[in-house]
Design an enzyme around this catalytic site. Structure first.
Site, PDB file in Angstrom:
ATOM      1  N   TYR A 219       0.783  -1.229   0.000  1.00 36.04           N
ATOM      2  CA  TYR A 219       0.000   0.000   0.000  1.00 36.04           C
ATOM      3  C   TYR A 219       0.825   1.294   0.000  1.00 36.04           C
ATOM      4  O   TYR A 219       1.693   1.481   0.873  1.00 36.04           O
ATOM      5  CB  TYR A 219      -0.953   0.040   1.216  1.00 36.04           C
ATOM      6  CG  TYR A 219      -1.848   1.237   1.092  1.00 36.04           C
ATOM      7  CD1 TYR A 219      -2.974   1.172   0.277  1.00 36.04           C
ATOM      8  CD2 TYR A 219      -1.509   2.448   1.662  1.00 36.04           C
ATOM      9  CE1 TYR A 219      -3.747   2.289   0.077  1.00 36.04           C
ATOM     10  CE2 TYR A 219      -2.283   3.575   1.456  1.00 36.04           C
ATOM     11  CZ  TYR A 219      -3.397   3.486   0.655  1.00 36.04           C
ATOM     12  OH  TYR A 219      -4.150   4.602   0.436  1.00 36.04           O
ATOM     13  N   HIS A 248       6.414  18.159   5.010  1.00 38.01           N
ATOM     14  CA  HIS A 248       5.128  17.598   4.552  1.00 38.01           C
ATOM     15  C   HIS A 248       4.212  18.760   4.142  1.00 38.01           C
ATOM     16  O   HIS A 248       3.249  19.068   4.828  1.00 38.01           O
ATOM     17  CB  HIS A 248       4.519  16.788   5.707  1.00 38.01           C
ATOM     18  CG  HIS A 248       3.371  15.909   5.316  1.00 38.01           C
ATOM     19  ND1 HIS A 248       2.501  15.388   6.244  1.00 38.01           N
ATOM     20  CD2 HIS A 248       2.940  15.450   4.119  1.00 38.01           C
ATOM     21  CE1 HIS A 248       1.585  14.644   5.627  1.00 38.01           C
ATOM     22  NE2 HIS A 248       1.830  14.671   4.339  1.00 38.01           N
TER      23      HIS A 248
HETATM   24  P1  GTP Z   1      -2.678  13.331   2.341  1.00 39.66           P
HETATM   25  O1  GTP Z   1      -2.645  12.966   0.902  1.00 39.66           O
HETATM   26  O2  GTP Z   1      -3.062  12.177   3.226  1.00 39.66           O
HETATM   27  O3  GTP Z   1      -1.405  13.970   2.819  1.00 39.66           O
HETATM   28  O4  GTP Z   1      -3.934  14.343   2.554  1.00 39.66           O
HETATM   29  P2  GTP Z   1      -4.174  15.882   2.205  1.00 39.66           P
HETATM   30  O5  GTP Z   1      -3.629  16.725   3.305  1.00 39.66           O
HETATM   31  O6  GTP Z   1      -3.714  16.188   0.830  1.00 39.66           O
HETATM   32  O7  GTP Z   1      -5.763  16.012   2.318  1.00 39.66           O
HETATM   33  P3  GTP Z   1      -6.877  16.219   1.168  1.00 39.66           P
HETATM   34  O8  GTP Z   1      -6.743  17.536   0.461  1.00 39.66           O
HETATM   35  O9  GTP Z   1      -6.872  15.006   0.314  1.00 39.66           O
HETATM   36  O10 GTP Z   1      -8.204  16.268   2.034  1.00 39.66           O
HETATM   37  C1  GTP Z   1      -8.586  15.217   2.892  1.00 39.66           C
HETATM   38  C2  GTP Z   1     -10.016  15.340   3.309  1.00 39.66           C
HETATM   39  O11 GTP Z   1     -10.265  16.626   3.906  1.00 39.66           O
HETATM   40  C3  GTP Z   1     -11.000  15.214   2.161  1.00 39.66           C
HETATM   41  O12 GTP Z   1     -12.057  14.397   2.575  1.00 39.66           O
HETATM   42  C4  GTP Z   1     -11.461  16.616   1.920  1.00 39.66           C
HETATM   43  O13 GTP Z   1     -12.760  16.642   1.406  1.00 39.66           O
HETATM   44  C5  GTP Z   1     -11.372  17.268   3.295  1.00 39.66           C
HETATM   45  N1  GTP Z   1     -11.095  18.713   3.183  1.00 39.66           N
HETATM   46  C6  GTP Z   1     -10.097  19.294   2.464  1.00 39.66           C
HETATM   47  N2  GTP Z   1     -10.150  20.644   2.552  1.00 39.66           N
HETATM   48  C7  GTP Z   1     -11.205  20.937   3.357  1.00 39.66           C
HETATM   49  C8  GTP Z   1     -11.777  22.171   3.835  1.00 39.66           C
HETATM   50  O14 GTP Z   1     -11.324  23.273   3.534  1.00 39.66           O
HETATM   51  N3  GTP Z   1     -12.863  22.053   4.659  1.00 39.66           N
HETATM   52  C9  GTP Z   1     -13.387  20.834   5.012  1.00 39.66           C
HETATM   53  N4  GTP Z   1     -14.434  20.814   5.822  1.00 39.66           N
HETATM   54  N5  GTP Z   1     -12.869  19.658   4.564  1.00 39.66           N
HETATM   55  C10 GTP Z   1     -11.805  19.705   3.755  1.00 39.66           C
HETATM   56  C1  SPV Z   2      -0.207  10.661   3.769  1.00 38.04           C
HETATM   57  O1  SPV Z   2      -0.661   9.768   4.495  1.00 38.04           O
HETATM   58  O2  SPV Z   2       0.217  11.759   4.245  1.00 38.04           O
HETATM   59  C2  SPV Z   2      -0.173  10.484   2.306  1.00 38.04           C
HETATM   60  C3  SPV Z   2      -0.492   9.177   1.758  1.00 38.04           C
HETATM   61  O3  SPV Z   2       0.174  11.406   1.591  1.00 38.04           O
HETATM   62  S1  SPV Z   2       0.815   8.025   1.876  1.00 38.04           S
HETATM   63  O4  SPV Z   2       1.559   8.056   0.627  1.00 38.04           O
HETATM   64  O5  SPV Z   2       0.230   6.728   2.104  1.00 38.04           O
HETATM   65  O6  SPV Z   2       1.690   8.433   2.951  1.00 38.04           O
HETATM   66 MN    MN Z   3       0.622  13.306   2.822  1.00 41.18          MN
END
Ligand code: GTP
Ligand code: SPV
Ligand code: MN
Length: 614
Positions: A219, A248
């Protein structure tokens, strides 16, 4: 032990080695592959050359074995679906190790084991793990090949899924070997699926050996070794040694109506909104005026001090490994558009009628005839809101792997050799209460302190409980490749060598009301907060000084076109002294856990915060 295996398999080896010697003369690379092949005993060794022909052949092979399913070529050209094992759907922090010579170097926040002991344990698990299988050798670059920022890696894996994901997420090809030449300066990565046995799953880093080893998983962050393992854990270690930072963080460019672009990097914990913010589409009123947002990166930033005294950032990745659920044409149309071609979907719903994909939050039309992420027949009647985790069609941490160049708002600086100059660094997390919508730190040292006390509710991106508040400094708790206290010291030290340092802010899109609903609309409307941040960087707007930092005057957050009152903004901006006092107690416990490497400056900042709270 190793010598024994090399001797035993010497004959088989002569043939295997023919293949690898065609690609490079680098003796450090060749001898390492030899050693790893002697242990894992693959039937074949195949170099990945980065060509489309080879990728196409591998896709076909993966489809023939069921590892991938080809999706509707008309609707989703060159897109594939993959399902992982049900016990292998997220990063496993409990089984992730930093194996420095001493435990002190890894610190109390990381899992640690003596390197010799760990190598012995791992080599047992790897012994014969690739028998009857092919070892793929992936030469890849994090950063533009040949640029000052670039660092090279070689991942050995027995998974075609990993190869195809790495081809999207990193820059793969023979040019990496050319750039490496006969240097020993590359990161070694060994991945074997083995039995996908949870009890023997290990994600291990040996920072002093430039080595990563992953076994018993298939994964994402556990197996795409260029991503969290290299570009954060190993790179953060190298960054401290070499005077730069691996974080990050997303990187975005905010273009104003005059055509000037200011760059912001932001660190939010996993599944807390980086991809969404990085691809933000401005609300109508801003769009009309000519505001635009350009995405440079959505997950990782490498930052160096430039000749001009500013902090410059590159995104070392080549694609996005984004959270699928919640992605739709309102929340993140750019991400959705990016996934319309050349994408691998993992653990989403398979719509059998159209041979396409679906996930919760994509639209209100769940497919009637479908297979869920576990591989079982699924329709919406199975979905129970009260028991989402067990009944959702797509896993909450289901993902898309998509090419950055397919993103409609990809920055023209994406392939830049120098990166982009950063005006503001933004920290943020999911906090139902305590943290206000936005605040600014008093200075770099206070900003680093703000990063060190970040906290967020846990998400499905890592195995374990969801929704529990935990401290996640700089969104790096799972990703720092050495002692957390030393990492904070590195932040403080960097501040002293960036004459023109970015300003540091903190945001929280996730404050909730009494019914648990998010108060702030979020997504595109986060632009309203970014505008205040840029105005602060340019000294265009003043602010209110509070115990925790500078908070906007409510009327300085532009709410034109929003169905939200000034009073609600005031509420979002309040600093509740009582809950901050509680937080201070929790921070003290956390600092004690990090231990005696916590820099004195952080304790000074903590004492000052406590004094200001009264
Ligand atoms: P990783 O890839 O794990 O590092 O995640 P990320 O930080 O890029 O998060 P991502 O943008 O994929 O958002 C993760 C979740 O948060 C999703 O379900 C989005 O819909 C929610 N989300 C993102 N931005 C907002 C926001 O401004 N408000 C709310 N309420 N939810 C949000
Ligand atoms: C995170 O978990 O912050 C990700 C997904 O961006 S992974 O590549 O699984 O770490
Ligand atoms: Mn990430």
């Amino acid at each position: 032990m190793i010598i024994y295996y090399i001797a035993k398999y010497a004959f088989h080896f002569v043939n295997l080695l023919k293949e690898i010697m065609n690609m490079t003369n680098n003796k450090y690379v060749l001898s390492w592959i030899e050693e790893m092949a002697a242990i894992t005993k693959p039937d074949k060794i195949v170099w990945i050359d980065g060509s489309e022909e080879q990728a196409e052949a591998l896709r076909a092979e993966a489809c023939s074995t069921g590892e991938l399913q080809k999706l509707n070529e008309e609707i989703l050209p060159n897109c594939y679906l993959h399902r992982t094992a049900v016990n292998d759907v997220a990063r496993v922090e409990g089984r992730t190790f930093i194996c420095t010579p001493t435990k002190e170097e890894a610190g109390n926040i990381n899992n640690w084991m003596d390197p010799a002991e760990m190598y012995e344990k791992l080599y047992k698990l790897y012994t014969g793990a690739m028998q009857g299988r092919t070892m793929y050798v992936i030469p890849y670059s994090m950063g533009v090949v040949g640029s000052d920022f670039a660092k090279y890696g070689i991942e050995l894996t027995d998974s075609i899924y990993v190869v195809l994901n790495m081809l999207i997420m990193t820059r793969v090809g023979t040019n990496v070997l050319e750039a490496l030449g006969d240097s020993p300066d590359y990161i070694k990565g060994l991945h074997a699926k083995a039995d996908i046995d949870e009890e023997n799953r290990y994600i291990v880093h040996f920072p002093q050996d430039n080595t990563i080893m992953s076994v018993n998983s298939g994964y994402g962050g556990n197996v795409l070794l260029g991503k969290k393992c290299f570009a954060l854990r190993i790179a953060s270690y190298l960054g401290r040694k070499e005077g730069w930072m691996a974080e990050h963080m997303l990187i975005l460019g905010l273009e104003n109506p005059e055509g000037e672009i200011k760059y912001i990097s932001a660190a939010f914990p996993s599944a807390c909104g980086k991809t969404n913010l990085a691809m933000l589409i401005p609300p109508e009123i801003f769009k009309k005026q000519g505001y635009k947002v350009w995405c440079v990166g959505d997950d990782i930033a490498w930052l160096r001090v430039g000749k001009d005294g500013r902090l410059w950032a590159v995104n070392p990745e080549n694609g996005f490994f984004g959270v699928a659920p919640g992605t739709n044409d309102k929340s993140n149309p750019n991400a959705l558009a990016t996934t319309m071609r050349d994408t691998i979907f993992t653990n989403v719903v398979h719509d059998l009628d159209n041979n396409t994909v679906w996930w919760e939050g994509l639209n209100d039309n769940p497919p009637a005839n479908a297979i869920d992420w576990r591989g079982n027949p699924w329709d919406i009647s199975k979905y129970d809101k009260a028991n989402k985790a067990a009944t959702a069609g797509a896993h909450p941490n289901s993902r898309f792997t998509a090419l950055a160049k397919n993103c409609p708002c990809i920055s023209s600086e994406f392939d830049s050799l120098t990166g982009v100059p950063i005006s503001a660094i933004v920290f943020g997390g999911r906090r139902a209460k305590t943290a206000p919508l936005v605040y600014q730190s008093f200075n770099w040292q206070h900003g680093a302190f703000v990063g060190s006390i970040m906290a967020s509710e846990t998400t499905a991106a890592a195995a374990g409980a969801v929704g529990v508040v935990r401290r996640d400094p700089m969104a790096m708790r799972p990703f720092v490749g050495y002692n957390m206290g030393d990492y904070w010291k590195h932040w403080l030290d960097m501040g002293k060598v960036i004459p023109n340092a970015p300003k540091i802010f903190h945001v929280n899109w996730f404050r909730t009301d009494a019914d648990g609903h998010f108060i702030w609309p979020g997504f595109g409307d986060n632009m309203r907060v970014l505008n205040w941040i840029i105005d602060r960087c340019e000294d265009k707007v003043d602010a209110v000084e509070t115990a925790i930092g500078y908070v906007p005057k409510a009327e300085d957050i532009n709410i034109e076109g929003l169905d939200i009152s000034l009073d609600t903004i005031r509420e979002l901006l309040t600093v509740d002294v009582e809950s901050w006092k509680e937080d201070v107690q929790n921070i003290k416990e956390f600092y004690a856990l990090v231990g005696d490497h916590v820099p004195a400056e952080m304790y000074e900042e903590l004492a000052a915060l406590e004094a200001r709270l009264g």
